[in-house]
Scaffold this motif. Sequence first.
Motif, short mmCIF file in Angstrom:
data_model
loop_
_atom_site.label_atom_id
_atom_site.label_comp_id
_atom_site.label_asym_id
_atom_site.label_seq_id
_atom_site.Cartn_x
_atom_site.Cartn_y
_atom_site.Cartn_z
N ILE A 13 0.83 -1.20 0.00
CA ILE A 13 0.00 0.00 0.00
C ILE A 13 0.87 1.25 0.00
O ILE A 13 1.83 1.35 0.75
CB ILE A 13 -0.95 0.03 1.21
CG1 ILE A 13 -2.05 -1.01 1.01
CG2 ILE A 13 -1.58 1.41 1.39
CD1 ILE A 13 -3.00 -1.11 2.17
N ALA A 14 0.53 2.17 -0.88
CA ALA A 14 1.18 3.49 -0.93
C ALA A 14 0.14 4.53 -0.55
O ALA A 14 -1.04 4.35 -0.78
CB ALA A 14 1.73 3.76 -2.32
N GLU A 15 0.57 5.61 0.05
CA GLU A 15 -0.36 6.67 0.43
C GLU A 15 -0.32 7.80 -0.59
O GLU A 15 0.76 8.24 -0.94
CB GLU A 15 -0.01 7.23 1.81
CG GLU A 15 -0.39 6.31 2.94
CD GLU A 15 -1.88 6.10 3.07
OE1 GLU A 15 -2.66 7.03 2.78
OE2 GLU A 15 -2.28 5.00 3.46
N PRO A 16 -1.43 8.26 -1.07
CA PRO A 16 -2.76 7.72 -0.82
C PRO A 16 -2.98 6.44 -1.62
O PRO A 16 -2.43 6.29 -2.71
CB PRO A 16 -3.69 8.82 -1.28
CG PRO A 16 -2.92 9.55 -2.34
CD PRO A 16 -1.47 9.44 -1.93
N ASP A 17 -3.75 5.53 -1.06
CA ASP A 17 -3.99 4.23 -1.68
C ASP A 17 -5.07 4.36 -2.74
O ASP A 17 -6.25 4.29 -2.46
CB ASP A 17 -4.40 3.22 -0.60
CG ASP A 17 -4.56 1.83 -1.16
OD1 ASP A 17 -3.97 1.55 -2.22
OD2 ASP A 17 -5.27 1.02 -0.54
N LEU A 18 -4.64 4.57 -3.98
CA LEU A 18 -5.59 4.79 -5.08
C LEU A 18 -5.71 3.60 -6.01
O LEU A 18 -6.61 3.55 -6.84
CB LEU A 18 -5.17 6.01 -5.90
CG LEU A 18 -5.14 7.33 -5.15
CD1 LEU A 18 -4.54 8.41 -6.03
CD2 LEU A 18 -6.52 7.72 -4.69
N ALA A 19 -4.80 2.64 -5.91
CA ALA A 19 -4.78 1.53 -6.86
C ALA A 19 -5.56 0.33 -6.32
O ALA A 19 -5.41 -0.06 -5.18
CB ALA A 19 -3.34 1.12 -7.15
N THR A 20 -6.41 -0.23 -7.17
CA THR A 20 -7.06 -1.48 -6.85
C THR A 20 -6.20 -2.61 -7.40
O THR A 20 -5.51 -2.45 -8.41
CB THR A 20 -8.47 -1.57 -7.44
OG1 THR A 20 -8.38 -1.43 -8.86
CG2 THR A 20 -9.37 -0.48 -6.89
N VAL A 21 -6.23 -3.75 -6.75
CA VAL A 21 -5.37 -4.87 -7.11
C VAL A 21 -6.22 -6.10 -7.41
O VAL A 21 -7.11 -6.44 -6.62
CB VAL A 21 -4.39 -5.21 -5.97
CG1 VAL A 21 -3.53 -6.41 -6.32
CG2 VAL A 21 -3.53 -4.01 -5.63
N THR A 22 -5.94 -6.76 -8.54
CA THR A 22 -6.59 -8.01 -8.90
C THR A 22 -5.51 -9.06 -9.13
O THR A 22 -4.62 -8.86 -9.98
CB THR A 22 -7.44 -7.85 -10.17
OG1 THR A 22 -8.36 -6.77 -9.99
CG2 THR A 22 -8.19 -9.12 -10.49
N ILE A 23 -5.58 -10.14 -8.38
CA ILE A 23 -4.60 -11.22 -8.49
C ILE A 23 -5.28 -12.41 -9.17
O ILE A 23 -6.30 -12.90 -8.70
CB ILE A 23 -4.06 -11.63 -7.11
CG1 ILE A 23 -3.38 -10.44 -6.44
CG2 ILE A 23 -3.12 -12.82 -7.23
CD1 ILE A 23 -3.05 -10.65 -4.98
N ASP A 24 -4.70 -12.86 -10.28
CA ASP A 24 -5.21 -14.02 -11.01
C ASP A 24 -4.20 -15.14 -10.82
O ASP A 24 -3.18 -15.19 -11.51
CB ASP A 24 -5.41 -13.69 -12.48
CG ASP A 24 -6.02 -14.83 -13.29
OD1 ASP A 24 -6.02 -15.99 -12.80
OD2 ASP A 24 -6.49 -14.56 -14.40
N ARG A 25 -4.47 -16.04 -9.89
CA ARG A 25 -3.52 -17.11 -9.58
C ARG A 25 -3.40 -18.11 -10.74
O ARG A 25 -2.33 -18.66 -10.96
CB ARG A 25 -3.91 -17.81 -8.29
CG ARG A 25 -3.61 -16.93 -7.08
CD ARG A 25 -3.69 -17.75 -5.81
NE ARG A 25 -3.15 -16.99 -4.70
CZ ARG A 25 -1.88 -17.01 -4.34
NH1 ARG A 25 -1.02 -17.72 -5.00
NH2 ARG A 25 -1.48 -16.29 -3.30
N GLU A 26 -4.47 -18.34 -11.45
CA GLU A 26 -4.44 -19.30 -12.56
C GLU A 26 -3.52 -18.80 -13.68
O GLU A 26 -2.69 -19.54 -14.20
CB GLU A 26 -5.84 -19.54 -13.09
CG GLU A 26 -5.90 -20.63 -14.15
CD GLU A 26 -7.33 -20.92 -14.56
OE1 GLU A 26 -7.56 -21.02 -15.78
OE2 GLU A 26 -8.20 -21.03 -13.67
N ALA A 27 -3.67 -17.53 -14.05
CA ALA A 27 -2.83 -16.94 -15.11
C ALA A 27 -1.51 -16.41 -14.57
O ALA A 27 -0.65 -16.00 -15.34
CB ALA A 27 -3.58 -15.82 -15.81
N GLN A 28 -1.36 -16.39 -13.25
CA GLN A 28 -0.18 -15.88 -12.56
C GLN A 28 0.13 -14.43 -12.98
O GLN A 28 1.24 -14.09 -13.36
CB GLN A 28 1.03 -16.79 -12.78
CG GLN A 28 0.84 -18.15 -12.13
CD GLN A 28 2.07 -19.01 -12.21
OE1 GLN A 28 2.72 -19.08 -13.26
NE2 GLN A 28 2.39 -19.68 -11.12
N THR A 29 -0.92 -13.61 -12.88
CA THR A 29 -0.78 -12.19 -13.20
C THR A 29 -1.38 -11.34 -12.08
O THR A 29 -2.24 -11.81 -11.32
CB THR A 29 -1.50 -11.81 -14.51
OG1 THR A 29 -2.89 -12.10 -14.38
CG2 THR A 29 -0.91 -12.53 -15.71
#
Length: 95
Positions: free
Chosen positions: A54-70
């Motif tokens: 997390i960076a301040e201000p926290d503006l980024a949303t995160v999506t983790i795709d374990r199957e595609a490893q992205t």
Amino acid sequence: MRSLLYALIILGAACGSGYENHDLELLTNYRAKDVCSCVFVQKRSDAYCIDWTIAEPDLATVTIDREAQTVTTQAMFFWSGQARYVDARRGCVLE
């Protein structure tokens, strides 16, 4: 209210002229790479890695795709970044 103020300040800074790599573009790309490395190289939990980056201000949303490893990040619907796990030797790379 404070988050909105931060967002406006960062958006204003990112719209400056003469510099192609905006702060939010850098934020989203580096966070994608850091989360990717944390999840797929260090083998930590998704929650731990999202909190750890997390960076301040926290503006980024995160999506983790374990199957595609992205890992994909997005900030304010305009900037996004994606990192992909390659292998144990090379780790994660930005797309």
